[in-house]
Design an enzyme around this catalytic site. Structure first.
Site, PDB file in Angstrom:
ATOM      1  N   ASP A  30     149.831  29.577 122.302  1.00  0.00           N
ATOM      2  CA  ASP A  30     148.758  30.257 123.010  1.00  0.00           C
ATOM      3  C   ASP A  30     149.215  31.682 123.323  1.00  0.00           C
ATOM      4  O   ASP A  30     150.349  31.922 123.721  1.00  0.00           O
ATOM      5  CB  ASP A  30     148.412  29.506 124.304  1.00  0.00           C
ATOM      6  CG  ASP A  30     147.076  29.939 124.892  1.00  0.00           C
ATOM      7  OD1 ASP A  30     146.139  29.122 124.904  1.00  0.00           O
ATOM      8  OD2 ASP A  30     146.963  31.103 125.334  1.00  0.00           O
ATOM      9  N   ASN A  88     139.187  21.638 126.895  1.00  0.00           N
ATOM     10  CA  ASN A  88     138.093  22.182 127.691  1.00  0.00           C
ATOM     11  C   ASN A  88     136.813  22.191 126.856  1.00  0.00           C
ATOM     12  O   ASN A  88     136.825  22.670 125.722  1.00  0.00           O
ATOM     13  CB  ASN A  88     138.422  23.605 128.144  1.00  0.00           C
ATOM     14  CG  ASN A  88     139.580  23.643 129.123  1.00  0.00           C
ATOM     15  OD1 ASN A  88     139.693  22.787 129.988  1.00  0.00           O
ATOM     16  ND2 ASN A  88     140.457  24.627 128.982  1.00  0.00           N
ATOM     17  N   GLY A  94     135.461  25.762 131.463  1.00  0.00           N
ATOM     18  CA  GLY A  94     136.064  27.067 131.166  1.00  0.00           C
ATOM     19  C   GLY A  94     136.378  27.294 129.707  1.00  0.00           C
ATOM     20  O   GLY A  94     137.226  28.134 129.380  1.00  0.00           O
ATOM     21  N   GLN A  95     135.712  26.562 128.806  1.00  0.00           N
ATOM     22  CA  GLN A  95     135.965  26.801 127.385  1.00  0.00           C
ATOM     23  C   GLN A  95     135.590  28.236 127.038  1.00  0.00           C
ATOM     24  O   GLN A  95     134.489  28.699 127.349  1.00  0.00           O
ATOM     25  CB  GLN A  95     135.151  25.828 126.519  1.00  0.00           C
ATOM     26  CG  GLN A  95     135.458  25.981 125.024  1.00  0.00           C
ATOM     27  CD  GLN A  95     134.695  24.990 124.139  1.00  0.00           C
ATOM     28  OE1 GLN A  95     133.831  24.255 124.611  1.00  0.00           O
ATOM     29  NE2 GLN A  95     135.019  24.988 122.860  1.00  0.00           N
ATOM     30  N   SER A  96     136.519  28.948 126.400  1.00  0.00           N
ATOM     31  CA  SER A  96     136.271  30.354 126.064  1.00  0.00           C
ATOM     32  C   SER A  96     136.269  30.609 124.569  1.00  0.00           C
ATOM     33  O   SER A  96     135.757  31.637 124.126  1.00  0.00           O
ATOM     34  CB  SER A  96     137.297  31.255 126.755  1.00  0.00           C
ATOM     35  OG  SER A  96     138.601  30.950 126.309  1.00  0.00           O
ATOM     36  N   HIS A 101     139.787  22.875 120.321  1.00  0.00           N
ATOM     37  CA  HIS A 101     141.243  23.033 120.414  1.00  0.00           C
ATOM     38  C   HIS A 101     141.779  22.153 121.534  1.00  0.00           C
ATOM     39  O   HIS A 101     141.133  21.975 122.561  1.00  0.00           O
ATOM     40  CB  HIS A 101     141.635  24.493 120.641  1.00  0.00           C
ATOM     41  CG  HIS A 101     140.916  25.164 121.768  1.00  0.00           C
ATOM     42  ND1 HIS A 101     139.621  25.613 121.659  1.00  0.00           N
ATOM     43  CD2 HIS A 101     141.303  25.448 123.034  1.00  0.00           C
ATOM     44  CE1 HIS A 101     139.239  26.153 122.800  1.00  0.00           C
ATOM     45  NE2 HIS A 101     140.236  26.053 123.660  1.00  0.00           N
ATOM     46  N   HIS A 103     144.881  21.908 124.091  1.00  0.00           N
ATOM     47  CA  HIS A 103     146.036  22.582 124.692  1.00  0.00           C
ATOM     48  C   HIS A 103     147.159  21.565 124.852  1.00  0.00           C
ATOM     49  O   HIS A 103     146.921  20.458 125.346  1.00  0.00           O
ATOM     50  CB  HIS A 103     145.698  23.108 126.083  1.00  0.00           C
ATOM     51  CG  HIS A 103     144.646  24.174 126.136  1.00  0.00           C
ATOM     52  ND1 HIS A 103     144.939  25.506 126.290  1.00  0.00           N
ATOM     53  CD2 HIS A 103     143.291  24.102 126.078  1.00  0.00           C
ATOM     54  CE1 HIS A 103     143.810  26.211 126.335  1.00  0.00           C
ATOM     55  NE2 HIS A 103     142.791  25.383 126.211  1.00  0.00           N
TER      56      HIS A 103
HETATM   57  P1  5GP Z   1     139.866  27.642 126.326  1.00  0.00           P
HETATM   58  O1  5GP Z   1     139.737  28.504 127.554  1.00  0.00           O
HETATM   59  O2  5GP Z   1     138.717  27.861 125.360  1.00  0.00           O
HETATM   60  O3  5GP Z   1     140.145  26.206 126.600  1.00  0.00           O
HETATM   61  O4  5GP Z   1     141.193  28.146 125.622  1.00  0.00           O
HETATM   62  C1  5GP Z   1     141.237  29.209 124.727  1.00  0.00           C
HETATM   63  C2  5GP Z   1     142.695  29.598 124.633  1.00  0.00           C
HETATM   64  O5  5GP Z   1     142.851  30.415 123.480  1.00  0.00           O
HETATM   65  C3  5GP Z   1     143.192  30.431 125.828  1.00  0.00           C
HETATM   66  O6  5GP Z   1     144.272  29.747 126.426  1.00  0.00           O
HETATM   67  C4  5GP Z   1     143.615  31.755 125.198  1.00  0.00           C
HETATM   68  O7  5GP Z   1     144.785  32.275 125.780  1.00  0.00           O
HETATM   69  C5  5GP Z   1     143.815  31.392 123.745  1.00  0.00           C
HETATM   70  N1  5GP Z   1     143.535  32.454 122.801  1.00  0.00           N
HETATM   71  C6  5GP Z   1     142.416  33.232 122.760  1.00  0.00           C
HETATM   72  N2  5GP Z   1     142.486  34.092 121.729  1.00  0.00           N
HETATM   73  C7  5GP Z   1     143.676  33.845 121.104  1.00  0.00           C
HETATM   74  C8  5GP Z   1     144.307  34.415 119.954  1.00  0.00           C
HETATM   75  O8  5GP Z   1     143.800  35.329 119.285  1.00  0.00           O
HETATM   76  N3  5GP Z   1     145.517  33.909 119.601  1.00  0.00           N
HETATM   77  C9  5GP Z   1     146.118  32.891 120.310  1.00  0.00           C
HETATM   78  N4  5GP Z   1     147.312  32.474 119.881  1.00  0.00           N
HETATM   79  N5  5GP Z   1     145.536  32.335 121.392  1.00  0.00           N
HETATM   80  C10 5GP Z   1     144.336  32.807 121.784  1.00  0.00           C
END
Ligand code: 5GP
Ligand code: ZN
Length: 115
Positions: A30, A88, A94-96, A101, A103
């Protein structure tokens, strides 16, 4: 090429620190780690979130992704201390990034319930 950032990482089109890969899934560090060990594991195929895995094909993709997540936890030495697998899904969680994916978090004591 898709504008999905995780599809682009899976295709090798943008850089990431790869940890492991299988025919069906890819694991990388990450960018913004929330624990001493923080990996993301994704299916190679684009699936927006866990919500889209309620099918035979989705079950297979999720199982293969979870399997690689466990292999990465082993590779990172997290088995003895323990680790957390988090997926998420949707706004309240908080999925972004809208490519499924998992974690893999470990290397420190974590609290429950999550924030
Ligand atoms: P979410 O918030 O959707 O569960 O997690 C998305 C994760 O993707 C976040 O922890 C964020 O740090 C990671 N992330 C977002 N963009 C990138 C990227 O370009 N490269 C990597 N390695 N991680 C990313
Ligand atoms: Zn994607």
């Amino acid at each position: 090429m898709t504008d999905c950032i995780f599809c682009r990482i899976a295709a090798g089109a943008i850089p990431a620190t790869l940890l492991a890969q299988s025919e069906h899934a890819v694991a990388f560090r990450d960018l913004n780690p929330q624990a001493p060990s923080h990996a993301l594991v994704i299916p190679r195929e684009h699936i927006a979130s866990a919500t889209e895995t309620d099918s035979d094909a989705g079950e297979l993709a999720l199982g293969r992704t979870m399997r690689l997540a466990v292999q990465v936890a082993k590779q990172l030495g997290l088995i003895e201390g323990g680790y957390r697998l988090v997926c998420n899904s949707g706004p309240d969680a908080g999925q972004s990034v809208f490519h499924l994916h998992v974690h893999v978090l470990g290397g420190r004591r974590m609290s429950w319930p999550p924030g």
